[in-house]
Design an enzyme around this catalytic site. Structure first.
Site, PDB file in Angstrom:
ATOM      1  CG  ASP A  10      -2.134   0.959   0.977  1.00  7.05           C
ATOM      2  OD1 ASP A  10      -2.392   1.335  -0.189  1.00  7.05           O
ATOM      3  OD2 ASP A  10      -2.802   1.330   1.952  1.00  7.05           O
ATOM      4  N   GLY A  11       0.376   2.295  -0.562  1.00  7.99           N
ATOM      5  CA  GLY A  11       1.074   3.567  -0.592  1.00  7.99           C
ATOM      6  C   GLY A  11       0.127   4.676  -0.212  1.00  7.99           C
ATOM      7  CD  GLU A  52      -1.498   2.422  -3.507  1.00  8.20           C
ATOM      8  OE1 GLU A  52      -1.098   1.248  -3.409  1.00  8.20           O
ATOM      9  OE2 GLU A  52      -2.437   2.863  -2.830  1.00  8.20           O
ATOM     10  CG  ASP A  74      -5.150  -0.147  -1.572  1.00 12.18           C
ATOM     11  OD1 ASP A  74      -4.266   0.337  -2.304  1.00 12.18           O
ATOM     12  OD2 ASP A  74      -5.299   0.192  -0.378  1.00 12.18           O
ATOM     13  CG  HIS A 124      -9.209   2.312   3.931  1.00  8.49           C
ATOM     14  ND1 HIS A 124      -8.172   2.484   4.817  1.00  8.49           N
ATOM     15  CD2 HIS A 124      -8.908   3.066   2.850  1.00  8.49           C
ATOM     16  CE1 HIS A 124      -7.303   3.338   4.306  1.00  8.49           C
ATOM     17  NE2 HIS A 124      -7.724   3.700   3.113  1.00  8.49           N
ATOM     18  CG  ASP A 134      -3.900   2.686   5.033  1.00 16.10           C
ATOM     19  OD1 ASP A 134      -3.591   3.464   4.114  1.00 16.10           O
ATOM     20  OD2 ASP A 134      -4.588   3.028   6.017  1.00 16.10           O
TER      21      ASP A 134
END
Length: 168
Positions: A10-11, A52, A74, A124, A134
């Protein structure tokens, strides 16, 4: 049983552009053993999409196999580029008018040299490892010492100076 690797990434960035970071969780399954590695890093001025992409690139560089790799992200930005085969069109046009060309070229090289699947996960949501990545990316973006994304800052130099966001 063959070695199997899952890379969760995740970024994030605050301000987009602004301070950002990435988080990576790598799990390896080999025989009856399970290993995990965690990485995160922050940058002083970047974008969410760059983080990302950098997360996936860094995750792929951290593994020592090219087979049975599944990347969970994501980022529709990355997933669609692969699944819709946009990345090949961009490459054929030398990434003309595309952002993050440096990272896309690096990603494409790694993507083509690995036997991998890219799997989208909803952010999320109930994927606790994605949620953990995240948290790592946000934590990384808040470090006191952040790395410099030289390529991004160089391309944004005019904008940075126009907004009087001059970095020392």
């Amino acid at each position: 049983m063959n070695k199997k690797i899952h890379i969760y990434t995740d970024g994030s960035s605050k301000g987009n552009p602004g301070p950002g970071g990435y988080g990576i969780f790598i799990e390896t399954f080999f025989k009856n053993l399970y290993y995990r590695k965690i990485f995160y890093e922050g940058y002083r001025y970047t974008t969410n999409n760059r983080m990302e992409l950098l997360a996936v690139i860094t995750g792929l560089k951290k593994i020592n196999t090219k087979y049975n790799v599944t990347v969970f992200t994501d980022s529709k930005y990355i997933v669609n580029a692969v699944e819709e085969k946009w990345i090949y069109k961009w490459n054929n046009n030398n990434f003309l008018n595309k952002k993050n060309v440096d990272l896309w070229k690096e990603f494409l090289k790694l993507f083509l040299s690995n036997s991998m699947i890219i799997h989208w996960v909803k952010s999320h949501d109930d994927n606790y490892i994605n949620n953990y990545c995240d948290q790592l990316s946000v934590k990384a973006s808040k470090k006191k010492k952040l790395k410099v994304d030289y390529i991004y800052e160089k391309t944004c130099r005019k904008k940075i100076f126009n907004e009087k966001k001059i970095f020392v």
